[in-house]
Design a protein around this motif. Structure first.
Motif, PDB file in Angstrom:
ATOM      1  N   ARG A   1       0.825  -1.195   0.000  1.00 54.94           N
ATOM      2  CA  ARG A   1       0.000   0.000   0.000  1.00 54.94           C
ATOM      3  C   ARG A   1       0.869   1.259   0.000  1.00 54.94           C
ATOM      4  O   ARG A   1       0.508   2.261  -0.579  1.00 54.94           O
ATOM      5  CB  ARG A   1      -0.905  -0.043   1.221  1.00 54.94           C
ATOM      6  CG  ARG A   1      -1.906   1.059   1.210  1.00 54.94           C
ATOM      7  CD  ARG A   1      -2.876   0.911   2.330  1.00 54.94           C
ATOM      8  NE  ARG A   1      -3.919   1.893   2.153  1.00 54.94           N
ATOM      9  CZ  ARG A   1      -4.961   1.987   2.908  1.00 54.94           C
ATOM     10  NH1 ARG A   1      -5.117   1.156   3.907  1.00 54.94           N
ATOM     11  NH2 ARG A   1      -5.849   2.898   2.685  1.00 54.94           N
ATOM     12  N   ALA A   4       1.499   1.925  -3.579  1.00 58.09           N
ATOM     13  CA  ALA A   4       0.319   2.132  -4.425  1.00 58.09           C
ATOM     14  C   ALA A   4      -0.119   3.593  -4.423  1.00 58.09           C
ATOM     15  O   ALA A   4      -0.353   4.174  -5.488  1.00 58.09           O
ATOM     16  CB  ALA A   4      -0.831   1.236  -3.975  1.00 58.09           C
ATOM     17  N   ASP A   5      -0.246   4.191  -3.271  1.00 55.71           N
ATOM     18  CA  ASP A   5      -0.736   5.563  -3.193  1.00 55.71           C
ATOM     19  C   ASP A   5       0.144   6.561  -3.931  1.00 55.71           C
ATOM     20  O   ASP A   5      -0.343   7.292  -4.790  1.00 55.71           O
ATOM     21  CB  ASP A   5      -0.937   5.982  -1.733  1.00 55.71           C
ATOM     22  CG  ASP A   5      -2.107   5.262  -1.073  1.00 55.71           C
ATOM     23  OD1 ASP A   5      -3.005   4.784  -1.796  1.00 55.71           O
ATOM     24  OD2 ASP A   5      -2.114   5.168   0.162  1.00 55.71           O
ATOM     25  N   PRO A   6       1.459   6.611  -3.662  1.00 55.47           N
ATOM     26  CA  PRO A   6       2.291   7.588  -4.363  1.00 55.47           C
ATOM     27  C   PRO A   6       2.380   7.351  -5.870  1.00 55.47           C
ATOM     28  O   PRO A   6       2.531   8.296  -6.639  1.00 55.47           O
ATOM     29  CB  PRO A   6       3.675   7.423  -3.729  1.00 55.47           C
ATOM     30  CG  PRO A   6       3.515   6.595  -2.533  1.00 55.47           C
ATOM     31  CD  PRO A   6       2.212   5.889  -2.634  1.00 55.47           C
ATOM     32  N   GLY A   8       0.006   6.020  -7.721  1.00 62.99           N
ATOM     33  CA  GLY A   8      -1.299   6.105  -8.363  1.00 62.99           C
ATOM     34  C   GLY A   8      -1.877   4.760  -8.768  1.00 62.99           C
ATOM     35  O   GLY A   8      -2.758   4.677  -9.616  1.00 62.99           O
ATOM     36  N   ILE A  10      -4.136   1.433  -8.150  1.00 64.70           N
ATOM     37  CA  ILE A  10      -5.308   1.012  -7.392  1.00 64.70           C
ATOM     38  C   ILE A  10      -4.981  -0.381  -6.873  1.00 64.70           C
ATOM     39  O   ILE A  10      -4.734  -1.303  -7.649  1.00 64.70           O
ATOM     40  CB  ILE A  10      -6.566   1.001  -8.275  1.00 64.70           C
ATOM     41  CG1 ILE A  10      -6.867   2.409  -8.770  1.00 64.70           C
ATOM     42  CG2 ILE A  10      -7.744   0.416  -7.504  1.00 64.70           C
ATOM     43  CD1 ILE A  10      -7.924   2.466  -9.846  1.00 64.70           C
TER      44      ILE A  10
END
Length: 161
Positions: A1, A4-6, A8, A10
């Motif tokens: 995770r 994933a966030d930085p 982009g 999903i």
């Protein structure tokens, strides 16, 4: 995770009941429904869907891709307990595999090497990596290689066949 966030991405982590590794209980079709729902909800590029799995998750991931190659473009497979060996697929050249195992994972080392060789022999693009001093565990280097593969796939222009 944390990646994933930085980046982009999903991130989807379905939780199937026992037997999912062998695609029991139609878990492959449940995964297809999840992919279709995400594509619709987030309007993602359907040519940039990737999977990763370790151990039982690797069993599920590779079996899903071999059965439904039209849904996935890249996969990271880590130390599955068993493998279904691939046959030639017209889609094979479009799917990039990262296959990994710890050198101290004595139960999985040889079968994972054989799986990577079978993928190559059947036209898949494969990078095979072993990790010295690592047993049956997901090490940091394996995570980084997986993220690098997915970043590479996102940045590259994929051809449609």
């Amino acid at each position: 995770r944390g990646y994933a966030d930085p980046d982009g991405f999903i991130l989807v982590c379905p939780n199937f009941k026992d037997g999912y590794q062998r695609l029991e209980y139609a878990t492959d079709y449940r995964m297809i429904d999840i992919i279709k729902e995400i594509k619709h909800e987030f309007r993602i590029d359907e040519k940039k869907v990737f999977m990763a799995g370790f151990s039982g998750g690797a069993q599920f991931t590779h079996r899903f891709i071999l059965r439904h190659p039209e849904y996935i473009q890249a996969a990271s497979i880590g130390a599955a307990g068993s493998y279904d060996y691939p046959t030639f697929s017209r889609r094979a050249k479009d799917i990039k595999f990262l296959v990994m195992v710890g050198e101290n994972d004595s139960e999985r080392l040889e079968i994972t090497k054989q799986f990577a060789e079978q993928l190559k022999n059947n036209g898949y693009s494969v990078k095979f990596k072993t990790f010295p001093g690592v047993g049956h565990e997901l090490c940091d280097d394996a995570e980084l290689l997986t993220i690098d593969l997915f970043r590479e796939m996102v940045s590259k222009k994929l051809q449609v066949h």
